[in-house]
Design an enzyme around this catalytic site. Sequence first.
Site, PDB file in Angstrom:
ATOM      1  N   CYS A 108       6.674  -1.412  -4.336  1.00  0.00           N
ATOM      2  CA  CYS A 108       5.870  -0.273  -4.773  1.00  0.00           C
ATOM      3  C   CYS A 108       4.908  -0.773  -5.844  1.00  0.00           C
ATOM      4  O   CYS A 108       4.536  -1.941  -5.856  1.00  0.00           O
ATOM      5  CB  CYS A 108       6.728   0.898  -5.228  1.00  0.00           C
ATOM      6  N   ARG A 158      10.287   3.953  -6.935  1.00  0.00           N
ATOM      7  CA  ARG A 158      10.513   4.011  -5.491  1.00  0.00           C
ATOM      8  C   ARG A 158      11.129   2.746  -4.907  1.00  0.00           C
ATOM      9  O   ARG A 158      12.143   2.822  -4.187  1.00  0.00           O
ATOM     10  CB  ARG A 158       9.180   4.308  -4.782  1.00  0.00           C
TER      11      ARG A 158
END
Length: 243
Positions: free
Chosen positions: A52, A58
């Site tokens: 990410c 994430r």
Amino acid sequence: MSPDLDDTRPNLSRREWREQLAAARSPFGGPAAVDARSPEGSETPVTILTVCTGNICRSPMAEVLLRERLRDLGVRVHSAGTHALVGHGMTPQAQEIAVQRGAREADASAHAARYLVEPLLMESDLVITMTREHRSHVVQMVPQLMKRAFPVREFARLAATLTTDEARAAAHAAGGDVHARVRAALRAVTDQRGKSPADQSKDDVIDPYRRSGEVYEQSANELLPALDEVERILRAALEKQRN
């Protein structure tokens, strides 16, 4: 060393390559840096890299969840960020969600962000990104990963049109090497492009950084069903062939 790694190594001496690879793994490698063995005695483990931006929300969430899901298969899972907040841990919200959804607390709390660098990409059998932009960044760095790098939700969309038996058959037709089996299964996923309508606007996982708890939940709800498909395809490729 994974297959194809020597063929794609940048124009570096072996010593420089080893040093760059070691720098990528340390000091912020976390649990992913622990040696592991892939199935059937392969010299190096099948490796998944999640990517990410900051490597604190994430991609580490995907990392620790996939690591736990695939632990019994000996798969190595780690993560990096295109603009990483180097050394930072997961945000408390991301860590809490990851543990609630099945990750080990020790893995989540040990995470420390690191930059995405070429050696991490070169040793990866599969690169899972959180957005199409991240995937473009990966392929620009290492063009050889064109067919092994996917936005996670695109991977899920494509894999959904491939049955487990089809993925397993493609993988086992590649022989006994686990890296070859994974890459064959990924080719089968890639071959699904064009077989169903594609809405690329839904391929990204929303970035929750510095946003509300509701956005963190939305991000997780976009990510987790996609990870189900990643796990399904990897299991089809790596579990022993049934008689």
